[in-house]
Design an enzyme around this catalytic site. Sequence first.
Site, PDB file in Angstrom:
ATOM      1  N   HIS A  28     -26.315  15.488 -38.329  1.00  0.00           N
ATOM      2  CA  HIS A  28     -26.494  14.766 -39.601  1.00  0.00           C
ATOM      3  C   HIS A  28     -27.350  13.498 -39.460  1.00  0.00           C
ATOM      4  O   HIS A  28     -26.957  12.394 -39.813  1.00  0.00           O
ATOM      5  CB  HIS A  28     -25.170  14.520 -40.341  1.00  0.00           C
ATOM      6  CG  HIS A  28     -24.059  13.817 -39.618  1.00  0.00           C
ATOM      7  ND1 HIS A  28     -24.225  12.614 -38.997  1.00  0.00           N
ATOM      8  CD2 HIS A  28     -22.751  14.150 -39.470  1.00  0.00           C
ATOM      9  CE1 HIS A  28     -23.070  12.236 -38.499  1.00  0.00           C
ATOM     10  NE2 HIS A  28     -22.168  13.148 -38.750  1.00  0.00           N
ATOM     11  N   HIS A  82      -9.192  16.210 -36.936  1.00  0.00           N
ATOM     12  CA  HIS A  82     -10.261  15.615 -37.739  1.00  0.00           C
ATOM     13  C   HIS A  82     -10.858  16.702 -38.623  1.00  0.00           C
ATOM     14  O   HIS A  82     -11.145  17.807 -38.151  1.00  0.00           O
ATOM     15  CB  HIS A  82     -11.302  15.073 -36.748  1.00  0.00           C
ATOM     16  CG  HIS A  82     -12.477  14.382 -37.324  1.00  0.00           C
ATOM     17  ND1 HIS A  82     -12.504  13.802 -38.562  1.00  0.00           N
ATOM     18  CD2 HIS A  82     -13.717  14.150 -36.793  1.00  0.00           C
ATOM     19  CE1 HIS A  82     -13.696  13.253 -38.766  1.00  0.00           C
ATOM     20  NE2 HIS A  82     -14.450  13.462 -37.709  1.00  0.00           N
ATOM     21  N   GLU A  84     -13.780  16.799 -40.112  1.00  0.00           N
ATOM     22  CA  GLU A  84     -15.231  17.030 -40.063  1.00  0.00           C
ATOM     23  C   GLU A  84     -15.492  18.424 -39.461  1.00  0.00           C
ATOM     24  O   GLU A  84     -14.859  18.824 -38.470  1.00  0.00           O
ATOM     25  CB  GLU A  84     -15.937  15.925 -39.259  1.00  0.00           C
ATOM     26  CG  GLU A  84     -17.431  15.947 -39.524  1.00  0.00           C
ATOM     27  CD  GLU A  84     -18.186  14.682 -39.109  1.00  0.00           C
ATOM     28  OE1 GLU A  84     -17.614  13.816 -38.421  1.00  0.00           O
ATOM     29  OE2 GLU A  84     -19.379  14.584 -39.479  1.00  0.00           O
ATOM     30  N   ASP A  86     -17.445  19.947 -37.555  1.00  0.00           N
ATOM     31  CA  ASP A  86     -17.752  20.272 -36.154  1.00  0.00           C
ATOM     32  C   ASP A  86     -16.464  20.527 -35.367  1.00  0.00           C
ATOM     33  O   ASP A  86     -16.497  21.133 -34.298  1.00  0.00           O
ATOM     34  CB  ASP A  86     -18.604  19.178 -35.482  1.00  0.00           C
ATOM     35  CG  ASP A  86     -18.048  17.781 -35.648  1.00  0.00           C
ATOM     36  OD1 ASP A  86     -17.435  17.504 -36.696  1.00  0.00           O
ATOM     37  OD2 ASP A  86     -18.211  16.956 -34.738  1.00  0.00           O
ATOM     38  N   HIS A 148     -13.439   8.228 -36.958  1.00  0.00           N
ATOM     39  CA  HIS A 148     -14.280   7.500 -37.877  1.00  0.00           C
ATOM     40  C   HIS A 148     -14.162   7.993 -39.311  1.00  0.00           C
ATOM     41  O   HIS A 148     -14.943   7.556 -40.170  1.00  0.00           O
ATOM     42  CB  HIS A 148     -15.742   7.600 -37.414  1.00  0.00           C
ATOM     43  CG  HIS A 148     -16.290   9.006 -37.475  1.00  0.00           C
ATOM     44  ND1 HIS A 148     -17.374   9.328 -38.243  1.00  0.00           N
ATOM     45  CD2 HIS A 148     -15.876  10.166 -36.921  1.00  0.00           C
ATOM     46  CE1 HIS A 148     -17.639  10.625 -38.124  1.00  0.00           C
ATOM     47  NE2 HIS A 148     -16.737  11.147 -37.323  1.00  0.00           N
ATOM     48  N   ASP A 167     -13.104  12.658 -31.533  1.00  0.00           N
ATOM     49  CA  ASP A 167     -14.418  11.995 -31.470  1.00  0.00           C
ATOM     50  C   ASP A 167     -14.425  10.793 -30.517  1.00  0.00           C
ATOM     51  O   ASP A 167     -15.481  10.454 -29.957  1.00  0.00           O
ATOM     52  CB  ASP A 167     -14.842  11.518 -32.857  1.00  0.00           C
ATOM     53  CG  ASP A 167     -15.479  12.626 -33.685  1.00  0.00           C
ATOM     54  OD1 ASP A 167     -15.960  13.606 -33.096  1.00  0.00           O
ATOM     55  OD2 ASP A 167     -15.510  12.491 -34.919  1.00  0.00           O
ATOM     56  N   TYR A 195     -23.461   7.623 -28.749  1.00  0.00           N
ATOM     57  CA  TYR A 195     -22.486   8.196 -29.689  1.00  0.00           C
ATOM     58  C   TYR A 195     -21.745   7.075 -30.425  1.00  0.00           C
ATOM     59  O   TYR A 195     -21.605   7.089 -31.651  1.00  0.00           O
ATOM     60  CB  TYR A 195     -21.491   9.083 -28.922  1.00  0.00           C
ATOM     61  CG  TYR A 195     -20.579   9.852 -29.826  1.00  0.00           C
ATOM     62  CD1 TYR A 195     -20.902  11.142 -30.231  1.00  0.00           C
ATOM     63  CD2 TYR A 195     -19.410   9.283 -30.316  1.00  0.00           C
ATOM     64  CE1 TYR A 195     -20.084  11.847 -31.091  1.00  0.00           C
ATOM     65  CE2 TYR A 195     -18.589   9.975 -31.179  1.00  0.00           C
ATOM     66  CZ  TYR A 195     -18.918  11.255 -31.554  1.00  0.00           C
ATOM     67  OH  TYR A 195     -18.120  11.948 -32.423  1.00  0.00           O
ATOM     68  N   HIS A 226     -16.084  15.929 -27.816  1.00  0.00           N
ATOM     69  CA  HIS A 226     -17.496  16.194 -27.513  1.00  0.00           C
ATOM     70  C   HIS A 226     -17.807  15.757 -26.087  1.00  0.00           C
ATOM     71  O   HIS A 226     -17.370  14.684 -25.658  1.00  0.00           O
ATOM     72  CB  HIS A 226     -18.426  15.392 -28.436  1.00  0.00           C
ATOM     73  CG  HIS A 226     -18.302  15.713 -29.891  1.00  0.00           C
ATOM     74  ND1 HIS A 226     -18.709  16.916 -30.423  1.00  0.00           N
ATOM     75  CD2 HIS A 226     -17.839  14.986 -30.931  1.00  0.00           C
ATOM     76  CE1 HIS A 226     -18.504  16.908 -31.726  1.00  0.00           C
ATOM     77  NE2 HIS A 226     -17.971  15.745 -32.066  1.00  0.00           N
TER      78      HIS A 226
HETATM   79 FE1  FEO Z   1     -16.506  13.205 -36.740  1.00  0.00          FE
HETATM   80 FE2  FEO Z   1     -17.190  15.153 -34.090  1.00  0.00          FE
HETATM   81  O1  FEO Z   1     -16.870  14.804 -35.886  1.00  0.00           O
END
Ligand code: FEO
Length: 392
Positions: A28, A82, A84, A86, A148, A167, A195, A226
Site C-alpha cells: 500500500h 489483526h 488487515e 495481509d 497499528h 506487525d 517497517y 512479517h
Molecule cells: Fe497491519 Fe501486516 O498488517
Amino acid sequence: MLNNCKAIQVAENIFWVGAVDWSMRNFHGYETSRGSTYNAYLIVDEKIALVDTAKIDFADELIARISSVVEPSKIDVIVSSHVEPDHSGALAKVAALAPNAQIFTTNPNGLKGLTNRYGALNYKAVKAGDEISLGRRTLKFVPTPMLHWPDSMVTYCPEEKILFSNDAFGEHLATSLRFDDENDLDTILFEAKKYYANILMPFGKQAQTALKALDGLEFKLIATGHGVIWRTHIDKILDCYRKWSAGTVDERAVVVFDSMWHSTEILARTIVEAFAQRKIPAAFYDLKATPMSDIVTDIFTSKYLAVGSPTINNQMMPTVAAFLCYLKGLRPVNHKAFAFGSYGWGGQSIAQVEDELKAAGCEIILEKIRVANLPTVEQLDDITGKILALDL
Ligand code: FEO
C-alpha cells in the site's frame, strides 16, 4: 496453485506455516524492495491453534503447510491478531476447513472488522488479560490498540516464552530461513527500522504502552507477523523499539528535493556540504531516484531536514507534494527543518513547502531559501554561511 509446501518447526510442536512473498514490491504505497512474508504459526497441543493466516493469494500455501502437520479440520483455535488482510485474508478459507474452530479477536474492533470482511464466523471476542488453555500451553491475549490498527493484539505463551507479535517487531523481508541469526543482521535491522518508520511512526505512544504491557515477560522467541523470528537478537530489537518509540533522533541531516533544471539540485548539494562542514552527516535524496519509503526511514532518526522544490504552475512539484503528504501522515517528531528552492518568477513553492513542514510538526530553524533561476556562487556561499551560523 498446487504446491508441496511444508511447515517449519520453530519450537517443540510449534510450526511456522506462513508464506513468503518474494515478488511483492509495493505494500500500500510502501516500496518493499526485499518482498515480505506473512507469518502464521500452528501450535499442536491437546487443542490445536493457528495464530494468524496470510494474504488471500497465499491461502493454498498456508493450508498446504498446515496440512503437512495436521488436518486443518482439527484446528480448534484461530487467533486473529489483526484484521488487515495481509494477516486475515485467508481466514474465511481456513475457517471453512476448520468448522469447529473458535476465532479469537479483540472486542469490539477485531470483531467489527472481521465481521465486515468475512461475515458471521465463529468469533470469540477477548480483552486484555484474557487467556485460554490449549492443554500444556496457555495463550494470553494482549490488545495493542493502534499498533497499528484499533484491532491489533499480540499473544504470549508463557510456557514457551513465545510472543506472537504480529506487525510489531517485523520487517518486510522475504527470506528462505526463518530465524534472525540465519540472516544478515544489518539487513534485518534496516528493514525493521524501515517497517517501523513507514508503518508505526505515528504510533510511538502506543508502542511505548505496548512495551510497558510486555515489560517483565521473558522471551525465547518473538514470532513476528512479517520477516524473521527473533531468537538471538531479541534484546537488540527491543532496544530499537524503545529508541524508535521515544522519537530519539541523531545528529544527522536529510536533504530531499526534486529539481527541473538542476538549480534546486545545486542548492541541495550546497546544503549537504554545509552540514558536512559542521561535521553533521547529511544524506542527499532526489525524489526522482529514491522511493519515499526509504527517505522517511532516514528522516525518522535524523534531527535535521531540508526539503526543496522549484515552482511549477504556482505550485511545488507534485513529487514533493506527494512526499510531504506522506511525511505529514507519519507525524514525525523532534525534527528541525527548513525549505529551499529555485524558481523562475513566482516562487510560491518554497513557502508551500515550509507550510507543509510546519503542518508535519517540524520546527522551522532557518528562513526559507529562495533563489531566482540559477544560483550564483555568492548566493551559494551565503546559504553555506547561514547554515554554518545556525545555533543547532
Ligand atoms: Fe497491519 Fe501486516 O498488517
